[in-house]
Design an enzyme around this catalytic site. Structure first.
Site, PDB file in Angstrom:
ATOM      1  N   SER A 225       0.830  -1.196   0.000  1.00 23.16           N
ATOM      2  CA  SER A 225       0.000   0.000   0.000  1.00 23.16           C
ATOM      3  C   SER A 225       0.875   1.261   0.000  1.00 23.16           C
ATOM      4  O   SER A 225       1.622   1.464  -0.945  1.00 23.16           O
ATOM      5  CB  SER A 225      -0.970  -0.069   1.198  1.00 23.16           C
ATOM      6  OG  SER A 225      -1.963   0.922   1.105  1.00 23.16           O
TER       7      SER A 225
ATOM      8  N   HIS B 111      -8.138  -4.599  -1.029  1.00 20.62           N
ATOM      9  CA  HIS B 111      -6.867  -3.932  -0.737  1.00 20.62           C
ATOM     10  C   HIS B 111      -5.987  -4.795   0.193  1.00 20.62           C
ATOM     11  O   HIS B 111      -4.768  -4.662   0.204  1.00 20.62           O
ATOM     12  CB  HIS B 111      -7.134  -2.561  -0.107  1.00 20.62           C
ATOM     13  CG  HIS B 111      -5.938  -1.639  -0.161  1.00 20.62           C
ATOM     14  ND1 HIS B 111      -5.427  -1.147  -1.344  1.00 20.62           N
ATOM     15  CD2 HIS B 111      -5.148  -1.136   0.826  1.00 20.62           C
ATOM     16  CE1 HIS B 111      -4.374  -0.368  -1.082  1.00 20.62           C
ATOM     17  NE2 HIS B 111      -4.187  -0.352   0.224  1.00 20.62           N
TER      18      HIS B 111
ATOM     19  N   ASP C  26     -10.176  -3.895  -5.310  1.00 24.56           N
ATOM     20  CA  ASP C  26      -9.552  -2.897  -4.426  1.00 24.56           C
ATOM     21  C   ASP C  26     -10.331  -1.581  -4.500  1.00 24.56           C
ATOM     22  O   ASP C  26     -10.416  -0.970  -5.578  1.00 24.56           O
ATOM     23  CB  ASP C  26      -8.095  -2.687  -4.880  1.00 24.56           C
ATOM     24  CG  ASP C  26      -7.282  -1.895  -3.871  1.00 24.56           C
ATOM     25  OD1 ASP C  26      -7.853  -1.012  -3.188  1.00 24.56           O
ATOM     26  OD2 ASP C  26      -6.074  -2.148  -3.769  1.00 24.56           O
TER      27      ASP C  26
HETATM   28  C1  MLT Z   1      -1.418   6.017  -0.193  1.00 25.32           C
HETATM   29  O1  MLT Z   1      -1.787   7.001   0.408  1.00 25.32           O
HETATM   30  O2  MLT Z   1      -0.225   5.725  -0.371  1.00 25.32           O
HETATM   31  C2  MLT Z   1      -2.483   5.143  -0.758  1.00 25.32           C
HETATM   32  O3  MLT Z   1      -3.703   5.815  -0.733  1.00 25.32           O
HETATM   33  C3  MLT Z   1      -2.572   3.864  -0.023  1.00 25.32           C
HETATM   34  C4  MLT Z   1      -2.842   4.067   1.430  1.00 25.32           C
HETATM   35  O4  MLT Z   1      -1.920   4.232   2.180  1.00 25.32           O
HETATM   36  O5  MLT Z   1      -4.011   4.039   1.832  1.00 25.32           O
END
Ligand code: MLT
Length: 207
Positions: free
Chosen positions: A109, A190, A159
């Site tokens: 992520s 996700h 996701d």
């Molecule tokens: C981010 O902010 O890098 C992406 O939205 C993934 C997350 O951290 O939720």
């Protein structure tokens, strides 16, 4: 070992490996995680590899991240560029300190997004990367020489954060730089599941 100073002041864990044939892993956690989050994943998918795991320095409320965002999926690119350099410099210092070759990033992520930014902005830092639920970090990617670098991109078809086209574009940007990209889209959201672990372990054993 948790270290709170030195190596460019990222709080981090370094676990020395036992198998010199395995490249070290740079573990990069998701939003709200910390330097301990991905250790057991790293040990499972790359037994014997050295593990270098920093904690993101940006706080969103109480949640550590690797760079600022303006909204979910909308990034502060000036901060991202600065944080990418900061993390790259940390990796260089940690390599010197711990005697490591260039690592393979394993990011989830937000951690996968900064790993993608490292590939695009400081391609010399990583030997390759496994990007779990990554999206394009830069609207316009810098031109990077990624010739021959292995990249695994694992996306979730369901996701809610990352549109399929966005992950496709990231795969395209990395491929355009010469990376050897394997992009798999799983019937998942996700979060990670067993299929991610199996594909990841298999890819790490092959590269
Ligand atoms: C981010 O902010 O890098 C992406 O939205 C993934 C997350 O951290 O939720």
């Amino acid at each position: 070992m948790t270290d709170t100073n030195g190596a460019n002041d990222f709080i981090h864990v370094f676990e020395p490996g036992t198998d010199p044939a395995r490249p070290p892993l740079l573990l990069l956690h998701g939003t709200g995680g910390d330097e301990r989050d991905l250790l057991s994943l790293g040990r499972t998918v790359a037994p014997g590899a050295s593990l270098l795991s920093p904690r993101g320095k940006v706080l969103e409320g109480a949640a550590p991240r690797f760079f600022r965002r303006l909204a979910e999926g909308v990034f502060d690119e000036a901060d991202l560029r600065r944080r990418t350099d900061e993390l790259a410099d940390f990796v260089l210092k940690a390599r010197e300190r711990y005697g490591l070759p260039a690592p393979i990033a394993l990011g989830f992520s937000n951690g996968a997004n900064i790993a993608a930014a490292l590939l695009l902005q400081r391609p010399e830092i990583l030997a390759g990367a496994a990007l779990l639920r990554a999206m394009k970090p830069f609207a316009r990617a810098p031109r990077a020489d990624l010739a021959g670098k292995p990249v695994l991109l694992l996306s979730g078809a369901l996701d809610p954060i990352i549109p399929a086209a966005n992950a496709e574009e990231l795969a395209g940007q990395l491929t355009a730089g010469g990376a050897v990209v394997e992009h798999r889209v799983l019937p998942a959201g996700h979060g990670l599941g067993q299929a991610d672990l199996a594909l990841l372990g298999d890819w790490l054993a092959r590269i």
